[in-house]
Design a protein around this motif. Sequence first.
Motif, mmCIF file in Angstrom:
data_model
loop_
_atom_site.group_PDB
_atom_site.id
_atom_site.type_symbol
_atom_site.label_atom_id
_atom_site.label_comp_id
_atom_site.label_asym_id
_atom_site.label_seq_id
_atom_site.Cartn_x
_atom_site.Cartn_y
_atom_site.Cartn_z
ATOM 1 N N UNK A 68 0.830 -1.210 0.000
ATOM 2 C CA UNK A 68 0.000 0.000 0.000
ATOM 3 C C UNK A 68 0.862 1.257 0.000
ATOM 4 N N UNK A 69 1.962 1.209 0.743
ATOM 5 C CA UNK A 69 2.799 2.417 0.865
ATOM 6 C C UNK A 69 3.729 2.627 -0.324
ATOM 7 N N UNK A 70 4.094 1.546 -1.011
ATOM 8 C CA UNK A 70 5.042 1.659 -2.133
ATOM 9 C C UNK A 70 4.379 1.573 -3.502
ATOM 10 N N UNK A 71 3.169 1.004 -3.530
ATOM 11 C CA UNK A 71 2.502 0.821 -4.822
ATOM 12 C C UNK A 71 3.004 -0.377 -5.596
ATOM 13 N N UNK A 72 3.935 -1.128 -5.010
ATOM 14 C CA UNK A 72 4.474 -2.334 -5.648
ATOM 15 C C UNK A 72 3.593 -3.522 -5.268
#
Length: 478
Positions: free
Chosen positions: A403-407
């Motif tokens: 969620x925080x990195x978009x990966x």
Amino acid sequence: MAKSIDAAHSETSFFGDVCQFFDHAAQFTSHPEGLLDQIRSCNSVYRFRFPIRRGNGFEVIDAWRVEHSHHKSPTKGGIRYSEMVNEDEVMALAALMTYKCAIVNVPFGGAKGGIKINPKEYTVAELENITRRYTVELIKKNFIGPGIDVPAPDYGSGEREMSWIADTYQTMNPGQLDALGCVTGKPLALHGIAGRKEATGRGVAISIRECVSVAEDMQKLGLEAGLSGKRVIVQGMGNVGYYTIKYLTEFGATIVGICEFEGAIYSSEGFDLDEVFNHRKTTGSILGFSKAHKEFKNSSEGLEQECDILVPAALENQLTEHNVANIKAKIIAEAANGPTTPDAASALIERGCILIPDMYCNAGGVTVSYFEWLKNLSHVAFGRMDKRYEENANLNLVNTIEKSTGVTLDATQRSMIIKGASELELVNSGLEDTMIRSYHEIREIKMENSRIDSLRTAAFVSSINKVAVSYMNMGIWP
């Protein structure tokens, strides 16, 4: 240094050989002779005979249980079913168990048992009768119990026999909460532990891998570091030999020779374990295998072929003064107990070979037996309490990172990261850590004292010091 009476007949006995190795290492310690004699000697030797009904008559069976050292409780050691077993052999194996447990920091004293039979000559019902009667005799003399003496499988015995022992002990000790801890090597259905069957062979493979990973030591032998491409000959395709071959192959070694009692096969291109195993299962012999470049009806000739590593994984006294000159291996990994006589060991060491000593090399079995014993005393399987918690914690971590990195991780990556450890994975992790730490502990002792000639001597020094400390802590010696 004065030698014990036990060591005086070292040239003619297995126990004498062990005492000879002990006395050689003892000179590198500073313990008083009385304490050394206590460590060296067998504390309790129980020899007994019992009758069994066979056909229309009776047969009397010879049996032994030896408790070598009580510096730790319980004592621990397998039961050997062999028509060749004798008191001297059981004493030697019990002594090796003491030193083995000390080397790998398993808190047991050493013990061993023997039943003088050829299991192949008895029906299953007769073997059960023999095993149960043997167990009863041990119970009568207080030679078995989860806090007293804990047997395990050895040559000629396995999970089935351990089940009979556990059931007999439980029957004669009703209500004892920890009764299943009286024996290890049990099947999983009877609260055994995952990974026990293959533990000794896996430990042998790890010990070899660790040995060849030290570039400095391999350079002295003219070899590259690492197992990749190393040519290995293994003697014995029993439980230990089979899994040693399996894991050495997985680690990158090439198995060029396999020896069994009926003969030996050799191929410079290497063998596939399953192909050889299936051939022997079908024909009853490893001889006649189509991919073998050479075969020998005399098994000992197989030991003398070209290789980098030789793994005797059968019985004692396989490398002697009579064949040591023909051994071409630069590394000897003693998967069996006592496969190298003192004279042969000296000759190999003088030649510059590395001997990975039996009491370290094959300690994987007792290490995982220790884990099984702990499982039986705690009454809970490894991983049962925390596996799901660990998986949920890992899942929350992965979701937060995504969620925080978009990966976004794919299903395989998520599974690898989230997965909690199973009992088998925890057992294998503990075994690997034990074997790696112990090897470098032994090697460090050798490297710190230029007078110590081999890893075996260093291993004995390590075990003598640890057992001595235990006796001193008991207040027997100041």
